[in-house]
Design an enzyme around this catalytic site. Structure first.
Site, PDB file in Angstrom:
ATOM      1  CE  LYS A  85      -3.005   1.995   3.088  1.00 39.06           C
ATOM      2  NZ  LYS A  85      -4.132   1.854   3.818  1.00 39.06           N
ATOM      3  CB  SER A 161      -7.391   4.578   3.110  1.00 42.81           C
ATOM      4  OG  SER A 161      -6.268   3.768   3.979  1.00 42.81           O
ATOM      5  CB  SER A 185      -8.519   1.710   6.502  1.00 36.18           C
ATOM      6  OG  SER A 185      -8.663   3.459   6.802  1.00 36.18           O
TER       7      SER A 185
END
Length: 496
Positions: A85, A161, A185
Protein backbone atom coordinates in the site's frame (compact mmCIF):
# COMPACT_ATOMS: atom_id res chain seq x y z
CA UNK A 1 5.09 -17.28 -18.62
CA UNK A 2 1.98 -17.77 -20.75
CA UNK A 3 -1.35 -16.27 -19.68
CA UNK A 4 -2.99 -19.66 -19.07
CA UNK A 5 -0.37 -20.78 -16.56
CA UNK A 6 -0.36 -17.33 -14.92
CA UNK A 7 -4.12 -17.62 -14.47
CA UNK A 8 -3.85 -21.08 -12.96
CA UNK A 9 -1.34 -19.84 -10.38
CA UNK A 10 -3.76 -17.10 -9.32
CA UNK A 11 -6.01 -19.79 -7.86
CA UNK A 12 -3.40 -20.55 -5.18
CA UNK A 13 -3.09 -18.57 -1.97
CA UNK A 14 0.28 -17.27 -0.79
CA UNK A 15 1.21 -20.41 1.14
CA UNK A 16 0.24 -22.52 -1.86
CA UNK A 17 2.41 -20.46 -4.21
CA UNK A 18 5.36 -20.55 -1.81
CA UNK A 19 5.08 -24.34 -1.63
CA UNK A 20 5.70 -24.56 -5.39
CA UNK A 21 8.96 -22.65 -4.97
CA UNK A 22 10.01 -24.64 -1.90
CA UNK A 23 9.47 -27.90 -3.82
CA UNK A 24 11.46 -26.68 -6.80
CA UNK A 25 8.47 -26.88 -9.13
CA UNK A 26 8.75 -23.14 -9.86
CA UNK A 27 11.26 -20.39 -9.17
CA UNK A 28 10.53 -17.08 -7.50
CA UNK A 29 11.24 -15.41 -10.85
CA UNK A 30 8.57 -17.53 -12.52
CA UNK A 31 6.03 -16.71 -9.81
CA UNK A 32 6.80 -13.03 -10.26
CA UNK A 33 6.53 -13.19 -14.05
CA UNK A 34 3.06 -14.71 -13.62
CA UNK A 35 2.04 -11.95 -11.21
CA UNK A 36 3.31 -9.26 -13.60
CA UNK A 37 1.29 -10.86 -16.41
CA UNK A 38 -1.79 -10.67 -14.20
CA UNK A 39 -0.99 -7.10 -13.19
CA UNK A 40 -0.80 -6.05 -16.82
CA UNK A 41 -4.09 -7.80 -17.54
CA UNK A 42 -5.87 -5.87 -14.81
CA UNK A 43 -4.63 -2.35 -15.54
CA UNK A 44 -8.24 -1.28 -15.94
CA UNK A 45 -8.75 -1.70 -12.20
CA UNK A 46 -6.20 1.04 -11.44
CA UNK A 47 -5.08 -0.89 -8.36
CA UNK A 48 -1.30 -0.59 -8.87
CA UNK A 49 -0.08 2.98 -9.18
CA UNK A 50 3.70 2.43 -9.00
CA UNK A 51 5.41 -0.39 -10.90
CA UNK A 52 8.49 -1.84 -9.24
CA UNK A 53 8.82 -4.74 -11.66
CA UNK A 54 12.59 -4.57 -12.16
CA UNK A 55 13.16 -4.21 -8.44
CA UNK A 56 11.02 -7.32 -7.93
CA UNK A 57 12.90 -9.24 -10.62
CA UNK A 58 16.22 -8.41 -8.98
CA UNK A 59 14.93 -9.58 -5.60
CA UNK A 60 13.43 -12.78 -7.02
CA UNK A 61 16.64 -13.62 -8.87
CA UNK A 62 18.67 -13.08 -5.70
CA UNK A 63 16.32 -15.36 -3.76
CA UNK A 64 16.60 -18.06 -6.39
CA UNK A 65 20.40 -17.85 -6.38
CA UNK A 66 20.58 -18.05 -2.59
CA UNK A 67 19.06 -21.52 -2.44
CA UNK A 68 17.15 -20.53 0.71
CA UNK A 69 13.77 -21.04 -0.94
CA UNK A 70 14.12 -24.79 -1.29
CA UNK A 71 12.53 -27.06 1.29
CA UNK A 72 10.76 -24.11 2.91
CA UNK A 73 13.96 -23.03 4.65
CA UNK A 74 13.04 -19.37 4.19
CA UNK A 75 9.53 -19.66 5.64
CA UNK A 76 5.99 -20.35 4.39
CA UNK A 77 5.77 -17.16 2.26
CA UNK A 78 9.19 -17.00 0.62
CA UNK A 79 9.16 -16.23 -3.10
CA UNK A 80 5.56 -14.98 -3.16
CA UNK A 81 4.85 -11.77 -5.18
CA UNK A 82 3.57 -8.99 -2.94
CA UNK A 83 2.26 -5.43 -3.24
CA UNK A 84 2.66 -2.56 -0.79
CA UNK A 85 0.00 0.00 0.00
CA UNK A 86 1.33 3.46 -0.89
CA UNK A 87 0.90 4.64 2.69
CA UNK A 88 2.56 3.38 5.86
CA UNK A 89 4.70 0.86 3.95
CA UNK A 90 7.56 2.98 2.70
CA UNK A 91 10.33 1.47 0.59
CA UNK A 92 13.51 3.48 0.28
CA UNK A 93 14.02 4.77 -3.25
CA UNK A 94 10.40 4.17 -4.33
CA UNK A 95 7.80 6.85 -4.94
CA UNK A 96 5.55 7.41 -1.93
CA UNK A 97 2.76 9.82 -2.85
CA UNK A 98 0.29 8.71 -0.13
CA UNK A 99 -2.54 9.64 -2.50
CA UNK A 100 -1.69 13.34 -2.32
CA UNK A 101 -1.11 15.74 -5.21
CA UNK A 102 1.23 17.69 -2.93
CA UNK A 103 3.44 14.58 -2.69
CA UNK A 104 3.11 13.40 -6.30
CA UNK A 105 6.88 13.16 -6.79
CA UNK A 106 7.87 12.35 -3.19
CA UNK A 107 10.35 9.47 -2.86
CA UNK A 108 10.82 7.56 0.39
CA UNK A 109 14.26 7.78 1.95
CA UNK A 110 13.69 5.01 4.51
CA UNK A 111 12.20 1.54 4.45
CA UNK A 112 9.50 0.93 7.03
CA UNK A 113 10.17 -1.65 9.73
CA UNK A 114 7.19 -3.72 8.59
CA UNK A 115 8.43 -3.74 4.99
CA UNK A 116 11.82 -4.96 6.18
CA UNK A 117 10.01 -7.85 7.88
CA UNK A 118 8.15 -8.63 4.63
CA UNK A 119 11.43 -8.71 2.74
CA UNK A 120 13.07 -10.87 5.40
CA UNK A 121 10.16 -13.31 5.01
CA UNK A 122 11.02 -13.58 1.32
CA UNK A 123 8.01 -11.73 -0.07
CA UNK A 124 8.88 -10.25 -3.46
CA UNK A 125 7.76 -6.62 -3.67
CA UNK A 126 6.97 -5.48 -7.22
CA UNK A 127 4.55 -2.56 -6.90
CA UNK A 128 2.58 -0.12 -4.77
CA UNK A 129 -1.18 0.18 -4.60
CA UNK A 130 -3.63 3.05 -4.77
CA UNK A 131 -4.87 4.73 -1.60
CA UNK A 132 -6.83 7.89 -0.72
CA UNK A 133 -4.90 10.89 0.49
CA UNK A 134 -3.33 10.23 3.90
CA UNK A 135 -5.76 7.32 4.36
CA UNK A 136 -8.52 9.81 5.16
CA UNK A 137 -11.31 8.05 3.27
CA UNK A 138 -13.04 4.69 3.39
CA UNK A 139 -13.03 4.74 -0.40
CA UNK A 140 -10.17 4.80 -2.91
CA UNK A 141 -10.69 7.54 -5.48
CA UNK A 142 -7.89 10.10 -5.03
CA UNK A 143 -7.75 12.90 -7.59
CA UNK A 144 -4.01 12.23 -8.07
CA UNK A 145 -4.34 8.68 -9.42
CA UNK A 146 -8.08 8.32 -9.97
CA UNK A 147 -10.50 5.77 -8.63
CA UNK A 148 -9.72 2.09 -8.19
CA UNK A 149 -12.39 -0.19 -9.60
CA UNK A 150 -13.89 -2.95 -7.50
CA UNK A 151 -13.50 -6.33 -9.27
CA UNK A 152 -17.03 -7.23 -8.15
CA UNK A 153 -18.55 -4.26 -9.98
CA UNK A 154 -17.16 -1.10 -11.59
CA UNK A 155 -20.03 0.83 -10.00
CA UNK A 156 -19.09 0.27 -6.34
CA UNK A 157 -16.12 1.39 -4.30
CA UNK A 158 -13.44 -1.14 -3.34
CA UNK A 159 -13.38 0.59 0.04
CA UNK A 160 -10.47 2.40 1.60
CA UNK A 161 -8.04 3.34 2.55
CA UNK A 162 -6.45 0.02 1.47
CA UNK A 163 -8.65 -0.17 -1.62
CA UNK A 164 -5.89 -0.64 -4.19
CA UNK A 165 -4.49 -3.60 -2.27
CA UNK A 166 -7.95 -5.10 -1.84
CA UNK A 167 -8.78 -4.78 -5.55
CA UNK A 168 -5.47 -6.38 -6.56
CA UNK A 169 -6.06 -9.37 -4.27
CA UNK A 170 -9.72 -9.74 -5.20
CA UNK A 171 -8.86 -9.68 -8.92
CA UNK A 172 -6.23 -12.41 -8.54
CA UNK A 173 -3.14 -10.29 -9.23
CA UNK A 174 -1.56 -11.36 -5.92
CA UNK A 175 -2.75 -13.59 -3.09
CA UNK A 176 -2.03 -10.89 -0.50
CA UNK A 177 -1.12 -7.21 -0.27
CA UNK A 178 -0.36 -4.85 2.58
CA UNK A 179 -2.84 -2.52 4.23
CA UNK A 180 -3.34 -0.23 7.21
CA UNK A 181 -6.33 0.39 9.45
CA UNK A 182 -7.12 3.58 11.42
CA UNK A 183 -10.95 3.47 11.53
CA UNK A 184 -11.56 0.39 9.38
CA UNK A 185 -9.20 0.81 6.42
CA UNK A 186 -8.35 -2.90 6.14
CA UNK A 187 -11.74 -4.30 7.09
CA UNK A 188 -13.87 -1.99 4.94
CA UNK A 189 -12.01 -2.90 1.71
CA UNK A 190 -12.13 -6.56 2.74
CA UNK A 191 -15.91 -6.32 3.05
CA UNK A 192 -16.24 -4.44 -0.25
CA UNK A 193 -14.00 -6.87 -2.15
CA UNK A 194 -14.94 -10.22 -0.57
CA UNK A 195 -11.67 -10.79 1.30
CA UNK A 196 -10.24 -11.60 4.71
CA UNK A 197 -9.19 -8.40 6.46
CA UNK A 198 -7.56 -8.63 9.89
CA UNK A 199 -6.82 -5.54 11.95
CA UNK A 200 -4.27 -6.73 14.54
CA UNK A 201 -4.38 -5.60 18.12
CA UNK A 202 -2.64 -2.35 19.01
CA UNK A 203 1.19 -2.48 18.84
CA UNK A 204 1.25 -5.97 17.35
CA UNK A 205 3.60 -4.48 14.74
CA UNK A 206 5.79 -1.40 14.66
CA UNK A 207 5.47 1.86 12.71
CA UNK A 208 9.22 2.43 12.97
CA UNK A 209 11.00 4.52 11.90
CA UNK A 210 7.86 6.69 12.31
CA UNK A 211 6.06 7.14 15.60
CA UNK A 212 2.65 5.64 16.24
CA UNK A 213 -0.21 7.07 14.20
CA UNK A 214 -3.45 8.62 15.45
CA UNK A 215 -2.40 8.04 19.07
CA UNK A 216 -2.35 4.28 18.54
CA UNK A 217 -5.62 3.93 16.60
CA UNK A 218 -3.81 2.84 13.43
CA UNK A 219 -2.13 -0.53 12.85
CA UNK A 220 -0.86 -2.33 9.75
CA UNK A 221 -1.39 -5.77 8.28
CA UNK A 222 -2.73 -7.16 4.99
CA UNK A 223 -5.63 -8.19 2.75
CA UNK A 224 -5.80 -11.91 1.88
CA UNK A 225 -8.15 -14.49 0.43
CA UNK A 226 -7.52 -17.14 3.08
CA UNK A 227 -7.26 -17.14 6.85
CA UNK A 228 -4.01 -19.09 6.83
CA UNK A 229 -2.31 -16.43 4.68
CA UNK A 230 -3.40 -13.74 7.13
CA UNK A 231 -1.98 -15.78 10.01
CA UNK A 232 1.32 -16.43 8.23
CA UNK A 233 1.74 -12.76 7.34
CA UNK A 234 1.04 -11.77 10.93
CA UNK A 235 3.70 -14.22 12.11
CA UNK A 236 6.16 -12.54 9.74
CA UNK A 237 5.64 -9.06 11.20
CA UNK A 238 4.82 -9.71 14.84
CA UNK A 239 7.02 -7.86 17.29
CA UNK A 240 8.31 -4.40 17.98
CA UNK A 241 11.27 -2.29 17.01
CA UNK A 242 13.79 -1.06 19.60
CA UNK A 243 12.53 2.14 21.16
CA UNK A 244 8.83 1.60 20.41
CA UNK A 245 6.64 3.37 23.00
CA UNK A 246 4.78 0.14 23.78
CA UNK A 247 4.48 -3.42 22.51
CA UNK A 248 1.80 -6.08 22.46
CA UNK A 249 2.74 -9.28 24.31
CA UNK A 250 4.02 -11.98 21.98
CA UNK A 251 1.55 -14.78 21.20
CA UNK A 252 1.89 -18.06 23.05
CA UNK A 253 2.49 -19.84 19.72
CA UNK A 254 2.72 -18.80 16.08
CA UNK A 255 -0.60 -17.71 14.62
CA UNK A 256 -0.30 -20.11 11.68
CA UNK A 257 0.01 -23.11 13.99
CA UNK A 258 -2.74 -21.82 16.30
CA UNK A 259 -5.41 -21.87 13.58
CA UNK A 260 -4.97 -25.62 13.30
CA UNK A 261 -6.32 -26.00 16.83
CA UNK A 262 -9.95 -25.67 17.87
CA UNK A 263 -10.50 -22.90 20.42
CA UNK A 264 -12.38 -23.43 23.66
CA UNK A 265 -16.06 -22.51 23.65
CA UNK A 266 -16.38 -18.76 23.25
CA UNK A 267 -19.05 -16.50 24.72
CA UNK A 268 -20.02 -14.31 21.79
CA UNK A 269 -22.21 -11.22 21.84
CA UNK A 270 -24.00 -10.56 18.57
CA UNK A 271 -25.39 -7.23 17.40
CA UNK A 272 -26.69 -6.11 14.01
CA UNK A 273 -27.67 -2.52 14.85
CA UNK A 274 -25.15 0.29 14.50
CA UNK A 275 -23.95 2.10 17.63
CA UNK A 276 -23.83 5.37 15.64
CA UNK A 277 -26.80 7.38 14.31
CA UNK A 278 -27.84 6.60 10.77
CA UNK A 279 -30.09 4.42 8.62
CA UNK A 280 -30.97 0.95 9.93
CA UNK A 281 -28.74 -1.95 8.98
CA UNK A 282 -29.57 -3.42 5.60
CA UNK A 283 -31.61 -6.63 6.13
CA UNK A 284 -29.17 -8.58 3.94
CA UNK A 285 -26.30 -7.58 6.22
CA UNK A 286 -28.29 -8.40 9.34
CA UNK A 287 -29.07 -11.83 7.90
CA UNK A 288 -25.38 -12.45 7.17
CA UNK A 289 -24.42 -11.62 10.75
CA UNK A 290 -27.19 -13.79 12.15
CA UNK A 291 -26.21 -16.69 9.89
CA UNK A 292 -22.62 -16.36 11.11
CA UNK A 293 -23.91 -16.54 14.68
CA UNK A 294 -25.83 -19.72 13.91
CA UNK A 295 -22.76 -21.25 12.26
CA UNK A 296 -20.64 -20.49 15.30
CA UNK A 297 -23.33 -21.84 17.61
CA UNK A 298 -23.47 -25.08 15.62
CA UNK A 299 -19.72 -25.46 16.15
CA UNK A 300 -20.24 -25.22 19.91
CA UNK A 301 -19.87 -21.55 20.82
CA UNK A 302 -22.35 -19.68 22.97
CA UNK A 303 -24.19 -16.87 21.18
CA UNK A 304 -26.13 -14.17 22.99
CA UNK A 305 -27.68 -10.96 21.63
CA UNK A 306 -26.29 -7.74 23.03
CA UNK A 307 -23.51 -5.21 22.65
CA UNK A 308 -21.18 -3.14 24.81
CA UNK A 309 -22.16 0.48 25.32
CA UNK A 310 -20.18 3.66 24.82
CA UNK A 311 -20.86 7.31 24.00
CA UNK A 312 -20.92 7.54 20.19
CA UNK A 313 -21.00 11.34 20.22
CA UNK A 314 -17.88 11.54 22.37
CA UNK A 315 -16.09 8.96 20.20
CA UNK A 316 -16.94 10.73 16.95
CA UNK A 317 -15.76 14.08 18.30
CA UNK A 318 -12.48 12.60 19.57
CA UNK A 319 -11.82 10.81 16.28
CA UNK A 320 -12.38 14.09 14.42
CA UNK A 321 -9.89 15.95 16.63
CA UNK A 322 -7.22 13.27 16.20
CA UNK A 323 -7.63 13.34 12.43
CA UNK A 324 -7.48 17.12 12.32
CA UNK A 325 -4.08 17.15 14.00
CA UNK A 326 -2.89 14.19 11.92
CA UNK A 327 -3.69 16.12 8.74
CA UNK A 328 -1.59 19.03 9.93
CA UNK A 329 1.26 16.50 9.90
CA UNK A 330 0.44 15.84 6.24
CA UNK A 331 0.55 19.58 5.57
CA UNK A 332 3.93 19.88 7.27
CA UNK A 333 5.30 16.89 5.37
CA UNK A 334 4.16 18.46 2.10
CA UNK A 335 5.71 21.80 3.08
CA UNK A 336 9.03 20.11 3.83
CA UNK A 337 8.92 18.18 0.57
CA UNK A 338 7.87 21.13 -1.61
CA UNK A 339 10.10 23.63 0.25
CA UNK A 340 7.20 26.07 0.25
CA UNK A 341 3.71 26.33 1.71
CA UNK A 342 1.45 23.89 -0.13
CA UNK A 343 -1.68 25.28 -1.77
CA UNK A 344 -5.24 24.31 -0.91
CA UNK A 345 -5.72 22.90 -4.43
CA UNK A 346 -2.88 20.43 -3.83
CA UNK A 347 -5.01 18.54 -1.30
CA UNK A 348 -8.37 16.81 -1.39
CA UNK A 349 -11.20 19.12 -0.26
CA UNK A 350 -12.01 16.91 2.73
CA UNK A 351 -8.34 16.84 3.77
CA UNK A 352 -8.21 20.62 3.62
CA UNK A 353 -11.20 20.86 5.98
CA UNK A 354 -9.30 18.67 8.46
CA UNK A 355 -6.13 20.72 8.09
CA UNK A 356 -8.01 23.98 8.55
CA UNK A 357 -9.53 22.72 11.78
CA UNK A 358 -6.22 21.21 12.85
CA UNK A 359 -4.46 24.56 12.55
CA UNK A 360 -6.71 25.92 15.31
CA UNK A 361 -6.96 22.85 17.55
CA UNK A 362 -5.78 23.68 21.06
CA UNK A 363 -3.41 21.38 22.86
CA UNK A 364 -5.93 20.84 25.64
CA UNK A 365 -8.53 19.74 23.08
CA UNK A 366 -6.11 17.15 21.71
CA UNK A 367 -5.34 15.93 25.23
CA UNK A 368 -9.06 15.72 25.98
CA UNK A 369 -9.60 13.66 22.82
CA UNK A 370 -6.98 11.16 23.99
CA UNK A 371 -8.60 10.98 27.43
CA UNK A 372 -11.98 10.41 25.76
CA UNK A 373 -10.61 7.51 23.73
CA UNK A 374 -9.27 5.87 26.88
CA UNK A 375 -12.46 6.47 28.87
CA UNK A 376 -14.68 5.08 26.10
CA UNK A 377 -12.40 2.05 25.81
CA UNK A 378 -12.94 1.26 29.48
CA UNK A 379 -16.69 1.66 29.10
CA UNK A 380 -16.72 -0.58 26.03
CA UNK A 381 -14.66 -3.32 27.70
CA UNK A 382 -16.80 -3.19 30.83
CA UNK A 383 -19.85 -3.63 28.61
CA UNK A 384 -18.47 -6.89 27.23
CA UNK A 385 -18.90 -8.19 30.78
CA UNK A 386 -18.39 -11.96 30.78
CA UNK A 387 -18.21 -12.27 26.98
CA UNK A 388 -15.13 -12.99 24.89
CA UNK A 389 -15.98 -11.91 21.35
CA UNK A 390 -18.24 -9.40 19.61
CA UNK A 391 -19.94 -10.39 16.32
CA UNK A 392 -21.18 -7.43 14.23
CA UNK A 393 -21.45 -6.19 10.63
CA UNK A 394 -18.41 -4.75 8.90
CA UNK A 395 -20.38 -2.37 6.69
CA UNK A 396 -24.01 -1.70 7.53
CA UNK A 397 -25.05 -2.13 3.90
CA UNK A 398 -23.52 -3.64 0.76
CA UNK A 399 -20.65 -1.61 -0.74
CA UNK A 400 -21.69 1.93 -1.73
CA UNK A 401 -20.88 3.70 -4.97
CA UNK A 402 -18.21 6.33 -5.55
CA UNK A 403 -18.41 9.92 -4.40
CA UNK A 404 -20.00 9.02 -1.07
CA UNK A 405 -17.26 8.50 1.52
CA UNK A 406 -14.72 11.11 0.37
CA UNK A 407 -16.78 14.28 0.20
CA UNK A 408 -16.20 17.33 2.43
CA UNK A 409 -19.11 17.96 4.80
CA UNK A 410 -18.15 21.40 6.09
CA UNK A 411 -16.61 20.06 9.31
CA UNK A 412 -14.52 17.03 10.16
CA UNK A 413 -17.12 15.85 12.65
CA UNK A 414 -19.80 15.95 9.94
CA UNK A 415 -17.46 13.98 7.66
CA UNK A 416 -17.12 11.20 10.24
CA UNK A 417 -20.84 11.22 10.98
CA UNK A 418 -21.37 10.15 7.38
CA UNK A 419 -18.56 7.57 7.51
CA UNK A 420 -19.75 6.01 10.74
CA UNK A 421 -23.32 5.81 9.40
CA UNK A 422 -21.87 3.38 6.84
CA UNK A 423 -19.23 1.58 8.89
CA UNK A 424 -20.87 1.32 12.31
CA UNK A 425 -18.70 -0.77 14.61
CA UNK A 426 -15.38 -0.73 12.76
CA UNK A 427 -13.86 2.28 14.51
CA UNK A 428 -14.39 0.79 17.97
CA UNK A 429 -11.70 -1.82 17.32
CA UNK A 430 -9.30 1.06 16.68
CA UNK A 431 -10.49 3.01 19.71
CA UNK A 432 -10.13 0.04 22.05
CA UNK A 433 -7.01 -1.39 20.43
CA UNK A 434 -8.78 -4.74 20.05
CA UNK A 435 -8.14 -7.06 17.16
CA UNK A 436 -10.91 -7.36 14.56
CA UNK A 437 -11.39 -9.41 11.43
CA UNK A 438 -13.79 -9.04 8.52
CA UNK A 439 -14.80 -12.25 6.76
CA UNK A 440 -16.58 -12.54 3.37
CA UNK A 441 -19.41 -14.71 4.63
CA UNK A 442 -22.23 -13.71 2.27
CA UNK A 443 -23.14 -12.50 -1.20
CA UNK A 444 -26.20 -10.41 -2.06
CA UNK A 445 -28.74 -11.57 -4.60
CA UNK A 446 -27.20 -9.24 -7.17
CA UNK A 447 -23.70 -10.57 -6.53
CA UNK A 448 -22.07 -8.11 -4.13
CA UNK A 449 -19.95 -9.25 -1.14
CA UNK A 450 -21.00 -8.78 2.47
CA UNK A 451 -18.47 -8.75 5.28
CA UNK A 452 -19.10 -9.92 8.83
CA UNK A 453 -16.82 -8.79 11.64
CA UNK A 454 -15.49 -10.39 14.81
CA UNK A 455 -13.74 -8.39 17.57
CA UNK A 456 -11.69 -9.62 20.53
CA UNK A 457 -8.74 -8.45 22.63
CA UNK A 458 -6.31 -10.75 20.79
CA UNK A 459 -5.83 -12.12 17.26
CA UNK A 460 -5.43 -15.82 18.08
CA UNK A 461 -9.04 -16.47 18.97
CA UNK A 462 -10.24 -14.44 15.97
CA UNK A 463 -8.08 -16.40 13.56
CA UNK A 464 -9.25 -19.68 15.09
CA UNK A 465 -12.90 -18.68 14.81
CA UNK A 466 -12.30 -17.41 11.28
CA UNK A 467 -10.72 -20.72 10.35
CA UNK A 468 -13.76 -22.55 11.67
CA UNK A 469 -16.09 -20.27 9.68
CA UNK A 470 -13.93 -20.68 6.56
CA UNK A 471 -14.44 -24.44 6.80
CA UNK A 472 -18.19 -24.02 7.36
CA UNK A 473 -18.73 -21.33 4.70
CA UNK A 474 -15.92 -21.67 2.11
CA UNK A 475 -15.25 -18.45 0.24
CA UNK A 476 -11.71 -18.61 -1.18
CA UNK A 477 -12.81 -19.92 -4.58
CA UNK A 478 -15.46 -17.27 -5.19
CA UNK A 479 -14.51 -15.26 -8.24
CA UNK A 480 -15.71 -11.71 -8.95
CA UNK A 481 -16.61 -10.71 -12.52
CA UNK A 482 -13.36 -8.75 -12.70
CA UNK A 483 -11.19 -11.73 -11.80
CA UNK A 484 -7.96 -11.40 -13.82
CA UNK A 485 -9.48 -8.51 -15.78
CA UNK A 486 -11.96 -10.86 -17.39
CA UNK A 487 -14.56 -8.26 -18.37
CA UNK A 488 -14.12 -5.41 -20.84
CA UNK A 489 -15.56 -3.01 -18.27
CA UNK A 490 -12.51 -3.73 -16.11
CA UNK A 491 -9.72 -4.45 -18.58
CA UNK A 492 -8.94 -5.63 -22.06
CA UNK A 493 -5.91 -7.67 -21.03
CA UNK A 494 -4.88 -11.15 -22.17
CA UNK A 495 -7.38 -12.87 -19.87
CA UNK A 496 -10.33 -11.10 -21.55
Amino acid sequence: MDAKHAAELADLDAIGQAALVASGELTAEELLDAAITRAEATRGLNAIITDLFERGRDQAAALDRSGALRAGAAGPLAGVPFLLKDLGASLAGAREAMGSRALRDHVATQTAWIVERYLEAGLVVFGKTNTPEWGNHCTTEPSLFGRTANPWSPDITPGGSSGGSAAAVAAGVVPAASGGDGTGSIRVPAACCGLVGLKPRRARTSFAPSGHLLEGLAVEHALTRTVRDSAALLDAVTGGAPGDPYNAPLPARPFLSAIGQSPPQQRILIATDSPFPGPPTDPRVSAAVENAGRALESIGHHIEPGAPSFDPDAVATAIAVLHNVSNVQLYNLARSHLRRDPREDEFEPSSWVMMREGFTTAGVDYADAIDTIHAQTRQFVAGMNAHDVLLVPTLLAPPPGYGVLDQPRGTTRAFFDVEFAHTGWTTMANVTGWAAISLPLAITGDGLPIGVQLMAPDETILLQLASQLEAAVPWAQRRPPGWLGSLDSFSGGPFG
